[in-house]
Design an enzyme around this catalytic site. Structure first.
Site, PDB file in Angstrom:
ATOM      1  N   GLU A 289       0.849  -1.187   0.000  1.00  0.00           N
ATOM      2  CA  GLU A 289       0.000   0.000   0.000  1.00  0.00           C
ATOM      3  C   GLU A 289       0.886   1.239   0.000  1.00  0.00           C
ATOM      4  O   GLU A 289       1.810   1.345   0.803  1.00  0.00           O
ATOM      5  CB  GLU A 289      -0.890   0.001   1.242  1.00  0.00           C
ATOM      6  CG  GLU A 289      -1.957  -1.086   1.189  1.00  0.00           C
ATOM      7  CD  GLU A 289      -2.537  -1.404   2.558  1.00  0.00           C
ATOM      8  OE1 GLU A 289      -2.993  -2.552   2.760  1.00  0.00           O
ATOM      9  OE2 GLU A 289      -2.532  -0.509   3.438  1.00  0.00           O
TER      10      GLU A 289
ATOM     11  N   LEU B  50      -6.244  -2.260  -0.277  1.00  0.00           N
ATOM     12  CA  LEU B  50      -6.081  -2.539   1.137  1.00  0.00           C
ATOM     13  C   LEU B  50      -6.434  -3.995   1.424  1.00  0.00           C
ATOM     14  O   LEU B  50      -7.483  -4.295   1.976  1.00  0.00           O
ATOM     15  CB  LEU B  50      -6.985  -1.587   1.923  1.00  0.00           C
ATOM     16  CG  LEU B  50      -6.356  -1.034   3.190  1.00  0.00           C
ATOM     17  CD1 LEU B  50      -7.036   0.239   3.628  1.00  0.00           C
ATOM     18  CD2 LEU B  50      -6.431  -2.084   4.300  1.00  0.00           C
ATOM     19  N   SER B  51      -5.576  -4.905   1.038  1.00  0.00           N
ATOM     20  CA  SER B  51      -5.876  -6.332   1.162  1.00  0.00           C
ATOM     21  C   SER B  51      -4.652  -7.067   1.669  1.00  0.00           C
ATOM     22  O   SER B  51      -3.948  -7.724   0.913  1.00  0.00           O
ATOM     23  CB  SER B  51      -6.248  -6.916  -0.202  1.00  0.00           C
ATOM     24  OG  SER B  51      -7.212  -6.146  -0.857  1.00  0.00           O
ATOM     25  N   GLU B  52      -4.420  -6.959   2.983  1.00  0.00           N
ATOM     26  CA  GLU B  52      -3.191  -7.556   3.538  1.00  0.00           C
ATOM     27  C   GLU B  52      -3.098  -9.054   3.312  1.00  0.00           C
ATOM     28  O   GLU B  52      -2.024  -9.599   3.180  1.00  0.00           O
ATOM     29  CB  GLU B  52      -3.073  -7.268   5.041  1.00  0.00           C
ATOM     30  CG  GLU B  52      -2.396  -5.957   5.353  1.00  0.00           C
ATOM     31  CD  GLU B  52      -3.317  -4.778   5.232  1.00  0.00           C
ATOM     32  OE1 GLU B  52      -4.522  -4.996   4.991  1.00  0.00           O
ATOM     33  OE2 GLU B  52      -2.859  -3.639   5.390  1.00  0.00           O
TER      34      GLU B  52
ATOM     35  N   GLN C 156       2.605  -2.121   5.827  1.00  0.00           N
ATOM     36  CA  GLN C 156       2.843  -0.768   6.303  1.00  0.00           C
ATOM     37  C   GLN C 156       3.334  -0.712   7.750  1.00  0.00           C
ATOM     38  O   GLN C 156       4.156   0.113   8.091  1.00  0.00           O
ATOM     39  CB  GLN C 156       1.573   0.059   6.138  1.00  0.00           C
ATOM     40  CG  GLN C 156       1.868   1.511   5.876  1.00  0.00           C
ATOM     41  CD  GLN C 156       0.719   2.184   5.169  1.00  0.00           C
ATOM     42  OE1 GLN C 156      -0.297   2.498   5.778  1.00  0.00           O
ATOM     43  NE2 GLN C 156       0.883   2.383   3.865  1.00  0.00           N
ATOM     44  N   PHE C 157       2.810  -1.583   8.596  1.00  0.00           N
ATOM     45  CA  PHE C 157       3.267  -1.685   9.987  1.00  0.00           C
ATOM     46  C   PHE C 157       3.107  -3.122  10.412  1.00  0.00           C
ATOM     47  O   PHE C 157       2.207  -3.816   9.926  1.00  0.00           O
ATOM     48  CB  PHE C 157       2.420  -0.815  10.933  1.00  0.00           C
ATOM     49  CG  PHE C 157       2.660   0.638  10.772  1.00  0.00           C
ATOM     50  CD1 PHE C 157       1.909   1.378   9.870  1.00  0.00           C
ATOM     51  CD2 PHE C 157       3.642   1.287  11.510  1.00  0.00           C
ATOM     52  CE1 PHE C 157       2.137   2.735   9.706  1.00  0.00           C
ATOM     53  CE2 PHE C 157       3.874   2.647  11.354  1.00  0.00           C
ATOM     54  CZ  PHE C 157       3.121   3.377  10.448  1.00  0.00           C
TER      55      PHE C 157
ATOM     56  N   ILE D 115       0.228  -6.892   9.789  1.00  0.00           N
ATOM     57  CA  ILE D 115       0.803  -7.999   9.049  1.00  0.00           C
ATOM     58  C   ILE D 115       0.084  -9.309   9.338  1.00  0.00           C
ATOM     59  O   ILE D 115       0.231 -10.295   8.621  1.00  0.00           O
ATOM     60  CB  ILE D 115       2.305  -8.128   9.410  1.00  0.00           C
ATOM     61  CG1 ILE D 115       3.089  -8.710   8.251  1.00  0.00           C
ATOM     62  CG2 ILE D 115       2.520  -8.981  10.632  1.00  0.00           C
ATOM     63  CD1 ILE D 115       4.580  -8.755   8.548  1.00  0.00           C
TER      64      ILE D 115
ATOM     65  N   HIS E 257       0.748   0.433  16.276  1.00  0.00           N
ATOM     66  CA  HIS E 257       1.839   0.784  15.378  1.00  0.00           C
ATOM     67  C   HIS E 257       3.205   0.560  15.996  1.00  0.00           C
ATOM     68  O   HIS E 257       4.200   0.984  15.435  1.00  0.00           O
ATOM     69  CB  HIS E 257       1.731   2.264  14.973  1.00  0.00           C
ATOM     70  CG  HIS E 257       0.595   2.550  14.045  1.00  0.00           C
ATOM     71  ND1 HIS E 257      -0.722   2.543  14.450  1.00  0.00           N
ATOM     72  CD2 HIS E 257       0.574   2.837  12.738  1.00  0.00           C
ATOM     73  CE1 HIS E 257      -1.497   2.831  13.415  1.00  0.00           C
ATOM     74  NE2 HIS E 257      -0.743   3.013  12.369  1.00  0.00           N
TER      75      HIS E 257
END
Lengths: 356, 369, 326
Positions: C29, C58-60, C82-83, C87, C129
């Site tokens: 992303e 937005l599809s982890e 991203q963080f 994950i 985060h």
């Protein structure tokens, strides 16, 4: 209020349950040999399933998922693919795997608990059976993206069940494929049951095909027990993908005439009478009736087919039963490209402990 | 068990050949599900199941000719046991399990082991240090390397370990045994011997006093056998006389001190001392004491709690004769005093008995002759 | 060469890998046009094109599976999460497929993919985060877990991870993304993926750590040096497979070991190292193995964050306790 969007889901059928034409068949089906090829593939699949179940019942195969009654979906889909396309099955598409060149002995090895069963000698890039439901839909999208990046005219075909369409992964895959117009076809092998959960309790959506609408891709429905229809509709979706027109979701309606697996007892949650009714719609009898009615299939040919299938399957079963297990240290093989030093000791310990 | 027979296939057929089975024993089938394909003249025909149920047995092989109306398939009537799973096989118990083991109660441990890390243990072993004798200065009572090194240095400075032999070894063994058995108590006194004539033989006076003590209180001249909890009072007094030599502690026995005169006793005593020094004392003369005298005061020491050697029940210790400031006839005076310590085995001797014995000993000693 | 930050070193490694091997792809992303929220992929899309540096929806869960499919087809996808807090949907694909594909197909198909994510606390970020869950990944068979602690090692290790034929989870300690800086040679030389790095030599105690904790650990080592105690500092870097040999040989000399990690104490990778020391190094130990770690609590929000993270003070206290065993 203005209507900003609506959708239509179309359903395709060529043969009714009694094997009678409901509309003019597609071009390929004008050739009786093509239909006979599909018929033979379905019979081989069903006979193989019966043998696998029999092996399981006699303790010589592990848990097995039969495709009884659903043979037309994988056979029709695989028949529409080219050799260079890539197939990603769930765990009930042995009919497609066999048609694409996976050896029957490999399938038996897999369910018999041997990793060599997924090292296909034939279709080297096809994916192995996927057990975590729906998690292979993202893989199909990755494969399709690889074809797109390399500019290859190849298509990924991914089959999953009705239960899988409730999975986030499946939606994420369709969504991504839609955004990037990827050469992938998603086929729902909708056998109406996710173990004990009937289709009506799986989703409020009237069809599974319409889940494509949310992803912005075409969704169509087909009579999954009419192998002609399956072959035709999947082929059209594959050609769309190959022509860079993007993905399609094909919902094939069929029925799971067997238990979920050999360890399941469907009698606990569904009515035998309902199952009996669906036997009247099964795909093999339907096509046989049609071929017989149109004078393209004889008793002699039927006998010959039965004998041939039995012989091929016996040979595969014998080869499977005669294959000794891998040595225990094989679990360390192919764990990494090169086994790290930290694991070499564990491997050595196992080797010593299990030395004959 | 219900049996399904090959139904009439029409067209006047009498029998049919089994081509292939579609189901197997153990399969759950539903009505209308194809069971078997059979060959007639015209076609290969699928025979559907007449009912739902579980196949118990197939009654024919491919290639068999089956007459119309003959048994084809047997159905189970018993219910199928629930596998209780959808994959694999989960083993079930045949018998009920035995009652779950109770959690272990805290087991009382013996003497706690010395706390030391493995490296420190290895160091101790290398240096020949017994960790149970090392003082710990580390956290949590742990012995640290410097503690071990200190102990090793001390041992090195002390010289090599000398294993005990002979008489010293015997003493060690006897004292360990005494400590394990005897319940000692000590009572002390002082005898005013200021008026003794010059040249008095202290040992002989003590021997005479002990005889007087035994006469007053025979309980001190006895053997106590702890295992039997039995006491043997002796009529004769065979007095052990403790003697330190270069070779170790000897306690030769002067027999029947109550029944011999002073001259005889003196003679016996001299001979005993000579024999001990020459290491020629026969072993029988080291056995059989009924009571023991230890004249430790020849060197130093006032009072002492001595060791009672079983089966004896008493030992009298005589300390160093010295001048002492005492009260004498109501006045302060300086008198020569002989300190006495009587250690007795309280399993067999009462405090009063000990005190009376001691009082009689003192009284005899305080006679001027 | 100029002074480079850790995140710049990541970018250098990505650029170099993409330049030398056209099968290397970047997905995630905001990695394309925006260059990544930490700028790790800044400029890469304009340099290598949108086909190779792909902004994903937005599809982890999806992009981990996407990487599996791409990897099986011979690409080398480098997926950015991203963080670390986001994950977890990828764990399904990592456990069920990435770590398994080679083994279950007897080598016919494999997954040369890298999953990168910034992790760890200390930047006063909102909830989710700041966590350190590397132990979850260190437990999964068939993958590697790598955590750089300096710009130069980030460069070398990321190159190695991308070139490795097996799946690698590459966790970047974001607290030290921008400081300290050091010179990094953009020479395309990969660091070894199965060795610890001894970043400071010493004979009195071995301090084992990884990620951003290297800062506090080295500070503690300096303080100890002023007191005459020489600490050896080991940066584990490759948490899986773990190079116990380097740690054991250090403890053989020093006899004392303190492990420092930001992640929660129980079940952390420190426990694995302690077990390895008990297994092979027990006879050399002069003192118990100690861990200085985050508490077994949910990572607190920024107001309490500094109390959670292991400090130089906590490290020193523990080292001194260990030294008391002389």
């Amino acid at each position: 209020m203005t209507q900003v969007a609506s959708f239509t889901i179309e359903h395709t059928q060529f043969l009714d349950p009694q094997g009678r034409r409901t509309q003019t068949p597609p071009a390929f089906a004008q050739d009786p040999q093509a239909l006979i090829g599909l018929y033979k593939a379905m019979v081989l699949t069903r006979t193989f399933d019966a043998k696998a179940v029999a092996l399981q019942r006699t303790g010589r195969l592990g848990t097995y998922a039969s495709s009884l009654g659903q043979e037309a979906v994988p056979v029709g889909a695989a028949a529409a693919m080219r050799a260079e396309d890539v197939f990603l099955p769930s765990f009930r598409e042995q009919g497609a795997q066999i048609l694409r060149g996976v050896q029957m002995v490999e399938i038996l090895l897999y369910w018999g608990g041997d990793e060599r069963g997924s090292d296909f000698a034939g279709p080297r890039e096809d994916f192995p059976i996927c057990v975590p439901v729906g998690t292979h839909a993202p893989h199909a999208v990755g494969v399709a993206r690889a074809f797109q990046l390399r500019g290859e005219a190849r298509v990924a075909v991914c089959i999953f069940g009705d239960g899988a369409t409730s999975r986030g992964d499946v939606y994420e895959a369709m969504n991504f494929a839609g955004v990037h117009r990827l050469p992938v076809v998603f086929v729902v092998n909708n056998n109406q049951w996710a173990i004990s959960v009937p289709r009506t309790r799986q989703t409020a959506a009237e069809t599974l095909a319409q889940k494509a609408v949310a992803a912005g891709i075409p969704g169509v429905q087909v009579d999954g027990n009419d192998v002609i229809a399956v072959r035709h509709v999947v082929a059209a979706a594959i050609e769309r993908a190959r022509a860079d027109k993007g993905p399609t979701l094909v919902e094939a309606l069929t029925y799971r005439l067997s238990d979920h697996t050999t360890a399941d007892d469907a009698g606990r949650y569904r009515d035998d009478a309902e199952v009996s009714a669906h036997w009247k719609e099964e795909p093999i009898a339907r096509l046989r009736q049609h071929l017989s009615d149109t004078g393209h299939w004889t008793k002699a040919e039927e006998e010959a087919l039965i004998t041939d299938c039995a012989a091929r399957i016996e040979a595969a079963a014998s080869e499977y039963l005669a294959t000794p297990p891998l040595p225990p240290t094989a679990m360390f093989d192919h764990l990494y490209a090169v086994l790290p030093a930290a694991l070499a000791e564990q491997r050595a310990e196992l080797e010593e402990a299990t030395e004959p | 068990m219900s049996t399904f027979k090959l139904p009439d296939l029409g067209e006047g057929l009498q029998d049919a050949e089994i081509v292939t089975w579609h189901v197997g024993a153990g399969d759950h089938v539903v009505a209308d599900q194809p069971l078997v394909s059979v060959e007639t003249d015209k076609a290969v025909v699928e025979i559907p199941s007449p009912q739902s149920g579980r196949i118990a047995r197939l009654l024919g092989e491919p290639g068999d000719i089956v007459k119309i109306g003959s048994p084809l398939v047997e159905f189970e009537t018993a219910a199928q046991p629930d596998t209780g799973t959808v994959v694999g096989v989960i083993a079930t118990e045949a018998e009920p399990k035995p009652a779950a083991a109770k959690p272990a109660a805290a087991v009382p441990t013996g003497k706690a082991r010395a706390k030391a890390t493995p490296a420190v243990r290895a160091l101790a072993k290398r240096l020949g240090v017994d960790l149970s004798h090392v003082a710990a200065s580390g956290p949590d009572g742990a012995i640290v390397a410097t503690d071990v090194e200190r102990a090793a240095a001390a041992i090195a400075a002390a010289g090599p370990l000398e294993p005990l032999r002979g008489v010293r070894r015997a003493m060690a063994i006897n004292m360990e045994r005494a400590h394990a058995e005897v319940v000692p108590a000590t009572v002390t006194e002082e005898a005013d011997i200021h008026d003794w004539p010059a040249g008095s033989d202290v040992t002989l006076r003590l021997i005479r006093a002990i005889a007087a003590g035994c006469k007053a209180e025979p309980a001190l001249n006895a053997w106590y056998l702890g295992r039997d909890r039995g006491r043997r009072l002796h009529a004769k007094i065979d007095l052990g006389i403790a003697m330190d030599t270069e070779d170790g502690l000897f306690v030769p026995v002067l027999r029947d001190v109550g029944g011999r005169d002073a001259k005889d006793l003196r003679h016996g005593l001299e001979r005993m001392k000579t024999d001990v020094r020459a290491r020629s004392i026969p072993v029988e003369e080291l056995r059989g004491q009924t009571l023991t005298l230890s004249n430790f005061g020849m060197f130093a020491g006032r009072h002492a709690a001595l060791v009672v050697l079983p089966p004896q029940v008493a030992i009298l210790g005589a300390g160093r004769i010295a001048e002492r400031a005492v009260a004498y006839e109501g006045q302060a005076a300086v008198r020569r005093v002989l300190p006495l310590s009587l250690t007795f085995d309280h399993r067999a001797v009462m405090g009063g008995e000990a005190a009376r014995f001691l009082a009689a000993v003192v009284a005899d000693l305080e006679q001027s002759k | 060469m100029s002074e480079t930050t850790l995140v710049e070193a990541v970018r250098l490694a990505l650029a170099r890998a993409m330049a030398e091997d056209e099968t290397v792809l970047i997905l995630g992303e905001d990695v394309g046009i925006d260059g990544g929220v930490f700028r790790a992929t800044d400029g890469l899309m304009s340099r290598f094109g949108a086909d190779r540096v792909m902004d994903t929806p937005l599809s982890e869960s999806l992009f981990a599976g996407l990487a599996v499919g791409l990897g099986a087809q011979g690409f080398r996808p480098v997926v950015e999460y991203q963080f670390m807090g986001f994950i977890y949907p990828a764990v399904d694909q990592i456990v069920n497929h990435a770590g398994r594909l080679r083994n279950r197909t007897r080598g016919r198909l494999s997954c040369p993919m890298v999953i990168r994510a910034p992790y760890g606390g200390g930047i006063h970020a909102p909830e989710h985060h700041s966590e350190s869950m590397e132990a979850l990944f260190a437990h999964i068979p068939g993958i590697r877990v790598v955590i750089p602690s300096s710009p130069a090692r980030a460069y070398g290790l990321l190159l190695a991870a991308i070139r490795d034929p097996d799946p690698v989870v590459f966790l970047e300690p974001k607290r030290i993304y921008r400081a300290p800086k050091e010179e990094v040679a953009d020479d395309g030389v990969a660091a070894p993926l199965d060795l610890c790095f001894v970043v400071r030599e010493g004979r009195d105690v071995t301090l084992v750590t990884w990620g951003a904790m290297i800062v506090e650990t080295l500070a503690a080592a300096d303080t100890l040096a002023a007191e005459g105690v020489e600490a050896e500092v080991i940066d584990v870097a490759a948490l899986k497979p773990l190079d116990m040999a380097t740690i054991l040989s250090s403890v053989e000399r020093t006899g004392r070991c303190v492990i420092v990690h930001e992640a929660p104490l129980s079940g952390g990778v420190g426990a694995e190292i302690a077990a390895g020391l008990a297994d092979r190094g027990l006879v050399n130990l002069l003192a118990p193995v100690q861990r200085v770690a985050g508490y077994d609590t949910v990572m607190p929000l920024p107001r309490l964050e500094t109390y959670y993270m292991p400090t130089e003070e906590r490290i020193l206290r523990t080292v001194r306790r260990v030294l008391a065993y002389a």
